[in-house]
Design an enzyme around this catalytic site. Structure first.
Site, PDB file in Angstrom:
ATOM      1  N   ASN A 106      21.197  -6.138 -14.229  1.00 33.68           N
ATOM      2  CA  ASN A 106      19.921  -5.652 -13.709  1.00 33.68           C
ATOM      3  C   ASN A 106      18.907  -6.753 -13.979  1.00 33.68           C
ATOM      4  O   ASN A 106      18.818  -7.251 -15.098  1.00 33.68           O
ATOM      5  CB  ASN A 106      19.502  -4.356 -14.407  1.00 33.68           C
ATOM      6  CG  ASN A 106      18.068  -3.980 -14.046  1.00 33.68           C
ATOM      7  OD1 ASN A 106      17.629  -4.228 -12.924  1.00 33.68           O
ATOM      8  ND2 ASN A 106      17.325  -3.418 -14.989  1.00 33.68           N
ATOM      9  N   GLU A 488      -7.566   2.274   1.957  1.00 32.04           N
ATOM     10  CA  GLU A 488      -6.423   2.664   1.104  1.00 32.04           C
ATOM     11  C   GLU A 488      -6.851   3.709   0.077  1.00 32.04           C
ATOM     12  O   GLU A 488      -6.130   4.661  -0.180  1.00 32.04           O
ATOM     13  CB  GLU A 488      -5.827   1.432   0.430  1.00 32.04           C
ATOM     14  CG  GLU A 488      -4.676   1.721  -0.507  1.00 32.04           C
ATOM     15  CD  GLU A 488      -3.467   2.379   0.181  1.00 32.04           C
ATOM     16  OE1 GLU A 488      -3.434   2.451   1.424  1.00 32.04           O
ATOM     17  OE2 GLU A 488      -2.579   2.846  -0.547  1.00 32.04           O
TER      18      GLU A 488
END
Ligand code: AGP
Length: 615
Positions: A106, A488
């Site tokens: 990961n 936004e």
């Protein structure tokens, strides 16, 4: 981000690994795989593209994979699109049985290209496009040389640049799982006869609540009922366990109450990872997208098409690109663009922005642009998504999986890519010199820490949201980039708290909307652009004189705003082209806390879907 797991103990490993992966699927879900070593010492690797359930069915719930030791992985692709070949675990040999090393990863290995070249020179061949295969073969290279897992991992950690949590099965060490970690999560749990490795607590919480945190540049040798830790100098180190009190649901969100607030807090990392994926040694590198200087010099106009928050990113990009690169930019709603028979100039670059890469309107707009014969660039967060397969050029945000319907970290990472495009376009087209180029990059490098500093102040916004949680209307105003940020902020408020809100260009208020302002109306003014500051202040004063309550978001230094605003949040001073990325943070938090206080389903608001794959 991906999910890695490991198990060694007195039970069959595969079913436990699958169960653990299921609890980590929120970390990545485009492909998955297992590696299990049976009692005869033979390691078998099984991988599958798509959601975990496909792998689950492939191994019949784990029943076809016998063995008491294994590792598993659920992937969020960053290098190499989702496919069985690119899925983890990766092997160092020509088959899992003959491989000295099998591993899962990961993180992001930033220098995997140079390491791959080194390995190819040493006779290694590669079957995937991933950085992880490089890491596995690098460990194999050092293990073959030193015959020591600690030496091999230590050498590899010294060579690798980037972030990684790695778990390995070594053919010569059949009762051990080895791990190494830097800047990517990994925990280890040990019970009487078993041991567990995972990227996150949810995977192993049902087995143990006492876990070890492995530190950066540390290794671990995990055995049934036991674990040994080593530093990068191969010196053994002693660690204590931590007791986890979270319940399973809370653990899945990393201890945060909702995915949205978790992802808001992941923005510094999303910005840093995205920046590092495109900026090497102080210069922007768009090579992986195929955008060459000649292509950039030939652009006559830019057309940005997107939906929702991605469209808001395009609105910010318009101001920044036009000011920096002096290229005309038009921003269209994808749902409009695809139907209004757009007139597109030759040598236009059409940019499609999409987190999911699956939005039907945006995909259709891409096809419309291509039918007009223009070059297309997609800015996406999901590797291998539909739009990525049809755009001429693709740039990826490295925001990781975004689970909350309301986008935050992907929005911010998309904006960062637009900044980088603006700077590169301006430099290649000689609109800015190298000093300015370096200045802009230095300013962008301030973004992650600046966002983090604003997040430290979140309690003030939570308090403010509690004062206004019963409002029915809110107005967001600004000029230039501040107007794009207002868009936004208004959408965040609408979509998660169901408060009706409008975003207006501040200069537009007097052309009608100001009639709606009355006693107590909440008006949020965004004032980060110095040369427009006084103008927007005047608009706010006009609203205040009609009874509005003023919430101001201003750049630090403009303290006179407190003479008129009832509540003010100051942004750290960074270059005005980029300060919108800071001003949006309080607005994300404001929408989030308003929703929580109103008792709404923050992560899955009514009527909405994370990706709108229908018209
Ligand atoms: C934003 O919070 C919304 N979830 C929505 O507006 C979203 O931005 C829009 O649907 C576009 O999605 P995309 O980025 O996956 O194309």
């Amino acid at each position: 981000m991906c999910g890695i797991v490991g198990y060694i103990g007195d039970k069959q490993a595969a079913p436990i690994l699958l169960d653990a992966l299921e609890r980590l699927e929120y970390r990545g879900y485009d492909s998955a795989g297992l590696a299990v070593r049976n009692d005869e010492g033979i390691a078998t690797v099984v991988k599958a593209k798509g959601r975990l359930k496909i792998l689950y069915e492939k191994v019949d719930g784990g029943r076809t994979l016998k063995g008491h030791i294994g590792i598993g992985h659920t992937r969020w692709a960053t290098h190499g699109e989702p496919s069985e070949a690119n899925a983890h675990p990766h092997i160092s040999g020509s088959s899992s049985e003959d491989s000295l090393v099998v591993g899962v990863h990961n993180g992001i290995i930033e220098n995997y290209v140079e390491l791959k070249e080194k390995l190819v020179k040493n006779g290694y061949e590669f079957y995937s496009q991933t950085d992880t295969e490089v890491a596995v073969k690098l460990v194999d290279f050092y293990y073959s040389k030193f015959k020591s897992p600690t030496k091999a991992l230590s050498k590899a950690m010294m060579r690798i640049r980037g972030s990684y949590s790695l778990a390995f099965l070594f053919k010569d060490h059949q009762e051990q799982i080895w791990t190494a970690k830097k800047d990517a999560p990994m925990i280890i749990g040990v019970t009487k006869d078993e041991a567990f490795i995972a990227s996150d607590v949810p995977a192993i919480l049902k087995y143990t609540q006492d876990i070890y945190q492995i530190g950066n540049c540390e290794m671990a040798c995990v055995e049934a009922g036991n674990v040994h830790f080593y530093n990068i100098d191969e010196e053994e180190i002693v660690k204590d366990t931590e007791h986890i009190t979270w319940d399973l649901d809370a653990a899945e969100r990393g201890g945060y109450e909702h995915f949205m607030i978790k992802e808001i807090h992941e923005q510094p990392k999303a910005l840093k990872d995205t920046y590092n994926s495109l900026v090497k040694d102080g210069s922007i590198n768009l090579a992986k997208s195929g955008l060459t200087p000649d292509i950039i010099k030939g652009i006559s106009e830019i057309r940005i098409v997107a939906c929702g928050s991605a469209w808001h990113v395009g609105m910010v990009a318009k101001y920044v690109i036009e000011d920096m690169a002096k290229i005309a930019v038009q921003v269209d709603l994808a749902s409009e663009f695809r139907y209004h028979c757009p007139v597109i100039k030759k040598d236009t670059l059409a940019i499609v922005i999409s987190q999911s890469g699956e939005t039907a309107d945006s995909l259709a707009a891409l096809r419309e642009a291509k039918s007009k014969g223009v070059r297309t660039l997609a800015i996406l967060n999901v590797l291998g998504s539909s739009i990525s397969r049809e755009a001429d050029h693709v740039l990826y945000t490295l925001a990781g999986p975004e689970i909350a319907v309301a986008t935050t970290k992907a929005y911010s990472a998309q904006m960062l890519i637009c900044y980088l495009l603006s700077i590169e376009f301006a430099f290649v087209r000689s609109e800015i010199d190298s000093a300015k180029y370096q200045y802009y990059l230095q300013q962008l490098e301030l973004l992650p820490s600046s966002v983090a500093s604003i997040l430290e102040d979140k309690e003030r916004i939570q308090w403010f949201a509690s004062k206004f949680s019963t409002i029915h209307d809110a107005f967001f105003i600004g000029r230039g980039i501040d107007y794009a940020i207002a868009l936004e902020g208004s959408l965040k408020m609408k979509e998660v708290s169901y408060v009706h809100s409008e975003a207006y260009a501040a200069g537009e208020l007097k052309h009608g909307t100001i009639s709606l302002i009355e006693d107590g109306t909440l008006l949020i003014g965004i004032l980060t652009q110095n040369r427009l500051f006084e103008k927007t202040v005047s608009n706010m004063v006009e609203c205040k004189s009609r009874g509005a309550y003023l919430f101001a978001i201003a750049a630090a230094g403009h303290y006179n705003i407190e003479d008129i605003a009832d509540f003010t949040i100051y942004m750290p001073n960074i270059d005005e082209h980029f300060i919108g990325s800071l001003a949006v943070i309080p607005l994300q938090l404001f929408g989030y806390y308003t929703s929580v206080i109103r008792g709404l389903d923050v992560d899955k608001p009514r009527n909405l879907a994370k990706s709108v794959t229908v018209e």
